[in-house]
Structure formats: structure tokens, C-alpha cells
Motif scaffolding. Structure first.
Motif, short mmCIF file in Angstrom:
data_model
loop_
_atom_site.label_atom_id
_atom_site.label_comp_id
_atom_site.label_asym_id
_atom_site.label_seq_id
_atom_site.Cartn_x
_atom_site.Cartn_y
_atom_site.Cartn_z
N ALA A 138 13.57 11.38 36.15
CA ALA A 138 13.11 11.96 34.88
C ALA A 138 14.24 12.18 33.89
CB ALA A 138 12.40 13.28 35.15
N ARG A 139 15.49 11.96 34.31
CA ARG A 139 16.62 12.17 33.41
C ARG A 139 16.89 10.91 32.59
NH1 ARG A 139 15.39 16.45 35.20
NH2 ARG A 139 16.76 17.94 36.28
N ARG A 140 17.47 11.09 31.41
CA ARG A 140 17.90 9.95 30.61
C ARG A 140 18.96 9.17 31.40
NH1 ARG A 140 17.77 8.79 25.22
NH2 ARG A 140 16.95 10.87 24.73
N GLY A 141 18.71 7.87 31.56
CA GLY A 141 19.61 7.06 32.37
C GLY A 141 19.12 6.89 33.80
N GLY A 142 18.04 7.60 34.15
CA GLY A 142 17.47 7.47 35.49
C GLY A 142 16.34 6.46 35.50
N GLY A 143 15.11 6.95 35.30
CA GLY A 143 13.97 6.06 35.18
C GLY A 143 13.39 5.62 36.51
N MET A 144 12.37 4.76 36.40
CA MET A 144 11.65 4.29 37.57
C MET A 144 12.54 3.50 38.52
SD MET A 144 8.82 4.34 39.20
CE MET A 144 7.48 4.80 38.09
N LYS A 145 13.67 3.01 38.03
CA LYS A 145 14.57 2.22 38.87
C LYS A 145 15.00 3.01 40.10
CE LYS A 145 18.36 1.13 36.87
NZ LYS A 145 19.32 0.45 35.97
N ILE A 146 15.22 4.31 39.95
CA ILE A 146 15.65 5.14 41.09
C ILE A 146 14.53 5.25 42.11
CG2 ILE A 146 16.29 7.48 41.76
CD1 ILE A 146 17.91 7.69 39.23
N ILE A 147 13.31 5.49 41.65
CA ILE A 147 12.17 5.56 42.56
C ILE A 147 11.97 4.23 43.26
CG2 ILE A 147 9.68 5.92 42.73
CD1 ILE A 147 9.86 7.90 40.46
N ALA A 176 7.78 14.57 32.74
CA ALA A 176 8.19 13.17 32.81
C ALA A 176 8.11 12.65 34.24
CB ALA A 176 9.61 13.01 32.27
N ALA A 177 8.51 13.47 35.19
CA ALA A 177 8.44 13.06 36.60
C ALA A 177 7.00 12.84 37.02
CB ALA A 177 9.10 14.13 37.48
N ARG A 178 6.10 13.70 36.56
CA ARG A 178 4.68 13.54 36.90
C ARG A 178 4.14 12.22 36.39
NH1 ARG A 178 2.78 17.19 33.96
NH2 ARG A 178 1.91 15.85 32.36
N ARG A 179 4.51 11.84 35.16
CA ARG A 179 4.04 10.57 34.60
C ARG A 179 4.56 9.39 35.41
NH1 ARG A 179 5.01 13.47 29.78
NH2 ARG A 179 7.09 12.54 29.54
N THR A 270 9.75 -1.72 31.95
CA THR A 270 10.23 -0.40 31.53
C THR A 270 11.73 -0.34 31.40
OG1 THR A 270 10.18 0.35 33.84
CG2 THR A 270 8.25 0.84 32.48
N GLU A 271 12.46 -1.09 32.23
CA GLU A 271 13.92 -1.01 32.24
C GLU A 271 14.59 -2.15 31.46
OE1 GLU A 271 15.70 1.44 33.48
OE2 GLU A 271 14.04 2.56 34.38
N TYR A 272 13.95 -3.33 31.46
CA TYR A 272 14.60 -4.50 30.85
C TYR A 272 13.64 -5.26 29.92
CZ TYR A 272 17.14 -3.44 35.16
OH TYR A 272 17.78 -2.80 36.18
N PRO A 273 13.01 -4.59 28.97
CA PRO A 273 12.02 -5.26 28.13
C PRO A 273 12.60 -6.39 27.29
CG PRO A 273 12.56 -3.09 27.25
CD PRO A 273 13.17 -3.16 28.62
N GLU A 274 13.86 -6.25 26.84
CA GLU A 274 14.47 -7.31 26.02
C GLU A 274 14.59 -8.59 26.83
OE1 GLU A 274 15.86 -4.38 26.60
OE2 GLU A 274 15.81 -3.29 24.68
N ARG A 275 14.96 -8.48 28.08
CA ARG A 275 15.08 -9.66 28.93
C ARG A 275 13.72 -10.32 29.15
NH1 ARG A 275 16.70 -8.55 34.93
NH2 ARG A 275 14.44 -8.31 35.08
#
Length: 289
Positions: A138-147, A176-179, A270-275
Motif C-alpha cells: 500500500a506504500r508508494r513504491g510498493g504496489g501489487m508487485k510485492i504481493i 489502499a491495501a483492502r483494494r 498496473t506496474e508497467y503500463p507504458e511497456r
């Protein structure tokens, strides 16, 4: 004993540790005055005959807030080797009754953690993996990648993440974590489709239709002129074995019909939309070359 403490603790030592090793306050002060030890905060020192590593920085930050302080968030995730890089700002959780000054490079949060949510690793108090993963994501720089990483490595199960979340409701980042957990727990595929369509529209890419029939299959996005199909998946850890097999059969059959198939995951979107957009654009523009 002193050298063992310094080696095991990344060169960081507290006054209490120094006294256990037989040093008095005067002996500690002499080391500081001579430049052999650097004072990091009150009662916390660093032996300056070695590099000040990220591990030393995180340890010194946590110990600066006393015996009841705990590394949390991305700092805990890095300490537990759930992330590759140490955060620039160390998150430290202290009891609600604490009263510590603000320190550069440290973000303190006041809340009472239950003992069952804390583990000691390499002499440092950190939150246990399940709570660490939920909070770091849920922290900036974390994201679903950690899960996603934790689940693929079988470090925790989804139910453990939900339990850690529900037992610590009201903390910083809880909504944010709940979402993120809701997306992982059954809604990742549909959310990934919405993210893909939104990304295509935002990028101004046209010539596609969503949810189209191709042979005996329905595909997520179809570019008829370019003969390109885009498929999106839920999180890898959430995909059952029979779904995985079905997706591969589907992909092979579509490819044999002379269509190019691009596959992306919820994590990609979610993490790499530009790619993702760059790869789609490159595939659909080949027809015009």
C-alpha cells in the motif's frame, strides 16, 4: 564480544549493547571523540571503520526510536528480502505513548502492534511477513508487485494477507491495501480488462474491439486489421491449474489461425503500463509497414 556485536549488527551498536560488552559510558565517549565511532542518535553509534550500508542505515533508524520500535512498511519488506532495494525513507512504528523527535530519513508511525505481528530477524524487530506484505504493497513504491512476488514464492497465502489486514484495520494505508487484496481475491481479471481498455483509449490507439468471438473463443481485445489479439490474465497466483491449461489451449488455437497473441497480466497493467502500450502499438503497426 564487542567485535561480534559490530559484525552481526552491521557496525551499529547501542549503548546497552556496549555495556554488555564491558564498555562504560566514558569508554564509548572516547571512541566518539576519537572518530572511531559515529553517533547516529542518542544511545546509538556506528563503528566508522566500515561502510555505512543500507542495512546499517535501517538498523540505526529503528534503534534510534528505542527497544519497542519496529521496522514496518517498505523498510520491513526490504529487511525480509521481499524487495530488492532499500527505501530512501525508513518507516518505523513506535508505541502510541512514544514521544520521539522527527529525524531526517525516517518516518515514524505511532500505533501499538501486538506481539504476534512482530518477529526478530538478524537482531532487528520487524513486522511478520503477512503484515509486512500488506502494508508495503500500500506504500508508494510498493504496489501489487510485492504481493505477486510473495505469492509466487509461496511465502504466504491470500487468506493470511486478509487476516493480517483485518486484524490491523485503521492503520495508515489500510484502504489502499483492502483494494489490492480485493483485486487479488477474485476480481483481478475483470479489473485488468478495464485497465487495458482505459490504457488503449488514453494512448489514442484505435481499430480494436473488446470481447469478440474468434473461432470457438471469446478474446479480450481484437485488432481485426492487424490480426492481433490481446489477452489479459489475473494474478498468476490466483489462476487455477485448469484455467492455466485452458488459456494455453486457447492461445495455441488462435495462433494457428494466423493471429498474433499478446498476453499481459494485471501486474503488467498496473506496474508497467507504458511497456504494455508500446508492445501493442508495435504489434498493430506492423500491418502498415
Amino acid at each position: 564480544m564487542l567485535q561480534d556485536l559490530l559484525r552481526d549488527h552491521d557496525g551499529v551498536i547501542t549503548l546497552a549493547h556496549a555495556r554488555l560488552a564491558g564498555l562504560s559510558q566514558d569508554a564509548v565517549n572516547r571512541r566518539v571523540r576519537s572518530g572511531h565511532w559515529r553517533r547516529c542518535s542518542r544511545g546509538v553509534y556506528f563503528a566508522d571503520d566500515r561502510p555505512f550500508t543500507d542495512a546499517a542505515r535501517v538498523r540505526a533508524a529503528v534503534w534510534a526510536y528505542g527497544d519497542a520500535a519496529t521496522a514496518t512498511g517498505l523498510a520491513a519488506a526490504w529487511w525480509l528480502e521481499l524487495t530488492k532495494y532499500a527505501p530512501a525513507v525508513v518507516e518505523v512504528t513506535v508505541p502510541k505513548v512514544s514521544n520521539h523527535p522527527k529525524r531526517a530519513g525516517i518516518r515514524s508511525r505511532r500505533r501499538d502492534l501486538v506481539p504476534t505481528d512482530i518477529v526478530e530477524r538478524r537482531g532487528l524487530r520487524v513486522t511478520k511477513p503477512a503484515l509486512t506484505i500488506v502494508e508495503a504493497a500500500a506504500r508508494r513504491g510498493g504496489g501489487m508487485k510485492i504481493i505477486d512476488t510473495a505469492m509466487q514464492l509461496h511465502l504466504v497465502e491470500l487468506r493470511q494477507l486478509w487476516r493480517a489486514h483485518l486484524q490491523n484495520k485503521g492503520r495508515h494505508g489500510s484502504p489502499a491495501a483492502r483494494r489490492l487484496l480485493q483485486a487479488a481475491d477474485g476480481g483481478a481479471h475483470s479489473e485488468a480488462e478495464r485497465l487495458l481498455i482505459r490504457a488503449l483509449r488514453d494512448a489514442g490507439i484505435t481499430g480494436w474491439k473488446a470481447n469478440q468471438r474468434l473461432g470457438r473463443w471469446e478474446v479480450d481485445v481484437l485488432f481485426a486489421a492487424a490480426r492481433v489479439v490481446v489477452e489479459v490474465d489475473g494474478l498468476p497466483f490466483h489462476t487455477a491449474a485448469d484455467d492455466f491449461h485452458r488459456d494455453r489451449v486457447k492461445q495455441n488455437e488462435i495462433a494457428l489461425l494466423d493471429w498474433q497473441v499478446l498476453r499481459f497480466t494485471w501486474l503488467d497493467l498496473t506496474e508497467y503500463p507504458e511497456r504494455v502500450i508500446a508492445e501493442i502499438r508495435r504489434a498493430v503497426e506492423r500491418v502498415h509497414v
